[in-house]
Design an enzyme around this catalytic site. Structure first.
Site, short mmCIF file in Angstrom:
data_model
loop_
_atom_site.label_atom_id
_atom_site.label_comp_id
_atom_site.label_asym_id
_atom_site.label_seq_id
_atom_site.Cartn_x
_atom_site.Cartn_y
_atom_site.Cartn_z
N MET A 17 0.81 -1.21 0.00
CA MET A 17 0.00 0.00 0.00
C MET A 17 0.84 1.26 0.00
SD MET A 17 -3.38 -0.19 0.16
CE MET A 17 -4.25 0.82 1.36
N TYR B 195 -9.25 6.13 -3.97
CA TYR B 195 -8.70 4.77 -3.80
C TYR B 195 -7.32 4.74 -3.14
CZ TYR B 195 -6.82 4.89 -8.75
OH TYR B 195 -6.20 5.15 -9.93
N GLU B 196 -6.91 3.57 -2.73
CA GLU B 196 -5.69 3.39 -1.92
C GLU B 196 -5.75 4.17 -0.62
OE1 GLU B 196 -4.69 0.75 -4.51
OE2 GLU B 196 -3.75 0.99 -2.58
N GLY B 197 -6.90 4.18 0.00
CA GLY B 197 -7.09 4.97 1.22
C GLY B 197 -7.53 6.36 0.84
#
Lengths: 572, 572
Positions: free
Chosen positions: B294, B434-436
């Protein structure tokens, strides 16, 4: 998921405390605008919009308007819902009684359009444009033209369009080339191609009344040689009903990012040399007539920002009240909560609420000035001139910001079209562009509007704000706006324009802050509406107003840095 | 209209002065990163991207990935252009030589992805995800897994995916329910449904390597019970080539607002109880492995902001250099000029340039810390932790802002899809999610990152910035960031989170300002690049840094006002 509900409580509140509708209702002209009538209108259109128009918003996006060789077709559901709008009399609200209307204030008509567009912005653009045509005819049409066309435009039985833009003439209207040649009988033969004509064709009404800017033979170059023509899609018979086709063809419609319910047409006038128009007002006086049409159109586009913000906020709140995700940070309870309970989600929602309410206050305030100016109040006429670019530009900027926050609140679901949050975001993006880009609004503010009445018009606004403002950040912002306005008044053209957009934003936030603070003073009591209003006002004054201070450097910067780069070097 | 050209000059400049690539090349590990190699890579991928990938950007949007019962199909042109990417070796840049790569720094790989994604962001997401899978295997895979999978992932011959999200488990990864049951032979039977899986299926590669988070039997609840599994689409034969189908089905793909070239898949694992996975790392250590994946993924999403900003800026500049409209205000010459010559258009273009360069500096700076951390530099590891949420959130915020300005520069044409400006705007909007989500990044900053090393990690960043900053507005911003960070360190959870987003923006602008100011000091001489760079830097420091001061009030506000509104009242 929550469905759309008209923001009647906020509308009523803003009409009372920002527009001060009571003062208008006390005049003979607007005596009809009694509290019970206003309530009936707001509630009635709210029910109509949430019941009939809101459910079609997504179909407008996914199906939308379709071009065919015989014209533009709307979804059948739109044709039906438009007829219900006409039958409900919602188009007649703001039209004077002499012309078949109800004679209510423009501010009430604004609230009606606010609700219709919050439910379905693309759809509501059709009546919005009709309002522009009505205004132009009321102020510049002949009695015959008014008698023939206004009653139909008032009901929406016929719709109106505005035909300014040509491929080479966008912001620079004076570059247009469409022509009008006298036919000898007082009428004119119209020829030319217009682009970006919203609802330039459709099948929801029996006739379409195009207001077209064109040049007469030997007209001077530029904007001084432009005249305004009334060009119906179907010529009127002797009985005043639509008859022969008037050689106005829809060549194509644009593939746009959003607002698919609104056909954006390329119109060709007089392809077969058989397009007949009538002059509206005097020859070469088209720009003035167009500005009448445009000014209110600009307010109505600012209003679209409010519409989008309202719709997007309601959708995001609905989602945040349902979606459960993660425990609240710092809580001993490890149960997942609704996302409305997470601080950063609340920050987004309260910001959306505050900005939506601020934009509504700004646009309704401007609408109230239309009514006051119509009553002969010269100060209101100047005030309207000053706040129109703010309402158009800042209202639409807020619409875009709130729509974007609306997606963010939804997380990944916001990016999936079925959710509907994305549609608000896509629909909103045209509003800072059309009816004069927001850059043009900023130029108008630092150019014509700061100069109006030798600076007196702007100074009067500053003075009114100063007299009422209490919050220290707001007071400081008003002072900053005042100081920058004085500085810009004597700046050279490039410096003025370089600073124009940040200055417009600062001024807009000052006006919004002023009106929001006033609203806050009236929001007493424990009912939910008052509690939310006080929180919105606090958030606006404590957090959004200070942001505008951050624009001071840009609003006082010179253009020099912009021209330190040779044009071609931008591509380096 | 100008076509896409890789921003090689800026990339080289940022690598030299921000990443200080020379220091990396002086180490044994990165000795290959000599100036001529770096130049060859930047120029080479630039030619490849502008020649092969940029021309497909619109097809990716209009045709895009298509679902069918037998899987997702990409446009044929994408299949071909992907093979060329594999054959060009562009995937291998940042992979260690032991695993079939070229062993160049992550910062160089970042530049390569920057160029690929500026040409075609949706397409570049496929290799971007593969990078995440490579990182996870390098750090947590067994030697056998590394030997079998890494060489194929390095070339891109096989691609990688990240499978975290489930309908009930978005930001709250710990709520996931996918299961892994031991098969007895060291392998696991995988079962569950994952959503939002980018490039979860496609036909451009021979195999797809899914990294899947799942729960083993009796695993503890929440994130502590999550394990990471390697689940290929096709199981490997003894020779290590793709064999039997592994029961990973693509159920559907999302209808998104943009990024249509990237299929966003719902994947069903083990519908027929025949999906076999291997554990990566230890059981229950999935979260740590996921964070490896991530963190770099977050940088790469921040990089997508740079990509969009670069593409959108180039398109807007191209239009502004061609479109002629209106005379310049205040000029005695009444000839219409190119819109690049109007001050407000220049303001938008210079802002786009400045923001794009700032975002590139921020993201590349973070990428450089990946390399330094990999060399064992503990301070760099901490620095990376601190700047990762900034790079992800602020990089993507800038991408969205610049894409919106790009539309505005185009006026009405910007809203018409054929122009391409709208695609950047639509594509960009997923990146803050996205991705947090960016809200999660802000929470990470004020939570874990401010606390790191007892506040020492953040203090070291402040100290480095302070040691170099000269511009008074920048110095003041760094001071403000420092003061607010100290205040937030002891604030309660709600207050911290309420202030987190404005604080993240302030900190990000401070870091960008610091790096941009440094760039400005090195931008000497008269060549076009240096002239533009100095103007961008001045604009950034004089106008954008002061805006961040405007966020101080929000970054020091308490959460109290947010909770003055009962949750349900937001719907009032």
């Amino acid at each position: 998921m929550m469905s759309f509900t008209a923001a009647v409580a906020d509308q009523r509140f803003v009409l009372e405390h920002v527009v001060r509708i009571g003062e208008l209702a006390a005049t003979e002209r607007f005596a009809a605008a009694s509290p019970d009538v206003v309530d009936a209108v707001l509630e009635g259109v709210g029910q109509f919009a949430s019941g009939e128009w809101a459910p079609l918003n997504r179909e407008g996006d996914t199906v939308g308007a379709k071009w065919s060789p015989d014209g533009v077709h709307m979804p059948a559901s739109f044709v039906k819902a438009y007829k219900e709008y006409v039958e409900g009399g919602w188009g007649t609200i703001g039209v004077p009684e002499d012309f078949g209307g109800q004679g209510l204030p423009f501010a009430i008509q604004t609230a009606v359009l606010d609700t219709l567009g919050s439910a379905n912005m693309g759809f509501a653009l059709c009546p919005t444009l009709t309002v522009g045509a009505i205004e132009a005819l009321i102020h510049h049409g002949s009695p015959e033209q008014q008698a023939l066309y206004l009653p139909h435009l008032a009901t929406g039985d016929w719709t109106g369009t505005m035909n300014l833009t040509e491929p080479q003439a966008g912001s620079d209207v004076g570059a247009l080339r469409a022509t009008a040649k006298p036919l000898g009988d007082g009428k004119w033969s119209i020829k030319g191609t217009k682009i970006y004509i919203s609802f330039g064709d459709h099948d929801m009404a029996d006739n379409i009344v195009h207001l077209v800017l064109a040049r007469t033979p030997d007209a001077p170059a530029g904007t001084r040689g432009i005249s305004l023509f009334l060009v119906p899609k179907f010529r009127l018979n002797e009985e005043g009903t639509p008859g022969d086709f008037n050689d106005v063809r829809v060549v194509s419609i644009e593939h746009k990012m959003g607002l698919h319910a609104s056909p954006t047409c390329v119109l060709s006038f007089g392809d077969h040399d058989d397009c007949v128009g009538e002059l509206i007002g005097a020859e070469h006086a088209g720009m003035r007539a167009m500005f009448t049409m445009m000014n209110n159109a600009r307010l109505n586009v600012g209003l679209q920002g409010v519409q989008i913000a309202e719709g997007a906020t309601q959708k995001a709140v609905g989602y945040a009240l349902e979606r459960v995700q993660s425990a609240r940070a710092g809580s001993p309870n490890k149960e997942a909560v609704r996302i409305v309970d997470h601080p950063d989600v609340r920050r987004m929602l309260l910001r959306m609420k505050a900005q939506t309410q601020a934009a509504r206050a700004l646009v309704y305030y401007a609408a109230g000035q239309v009514d006051r100016a119509g009553l002969g109040d010269g100060a209101a006429k100047n005030r309207l001139e000053v706040v129109t670019p703010l309402a158009k530009a800042h209202g639409t900027d807020i619409g875009n910001e709130v729509a974007s926050l609306g997606i963010q609140v939804h997380g990944g679901m916001g990016y999936v079209e079925e959710t509907g949050a994305a549609q608000y975001f896509r629909d909103a993006r045209i509003t800072p562009i059309y009816e004069g880009t927001n850059g043009i609004q900023a130029a108008d503010l630092v150019g014509r509007k700061l100069a109006l009445d030798n600076g007196g018009a702007f100074a009067a606004l500053v003075s009114d704000m100063r007299a009422e403002a209490e919050h220290p950040e707001l007071v400081a912002l008003i002072d900053a706006v005042d100081a920058i306005a004085r500085r810009l008044a004597t700046a050279d053209a490039d410096d003025k324009l370089a600073a124009s957009y940040p200055f417009l934003t600062m001024t807009s936030v000052a006006v919004c802050g002023w009106l929001m603070e006033r609203e806050g003073r009236h929001a007493t009591g424990d009912e939910e509406f008052a509690v939310v209003k006080r929180a919105s006002v606090r958030f606006y004054l404590d957090q959004i107003v200070p942001e505008a201070h951050g624009l001071k450097a840009a609003a006082t910067a010179s253009a020099e840095v912009l021209y330190a780069v040779p044009a071609e070097a931008f591509a380096a």
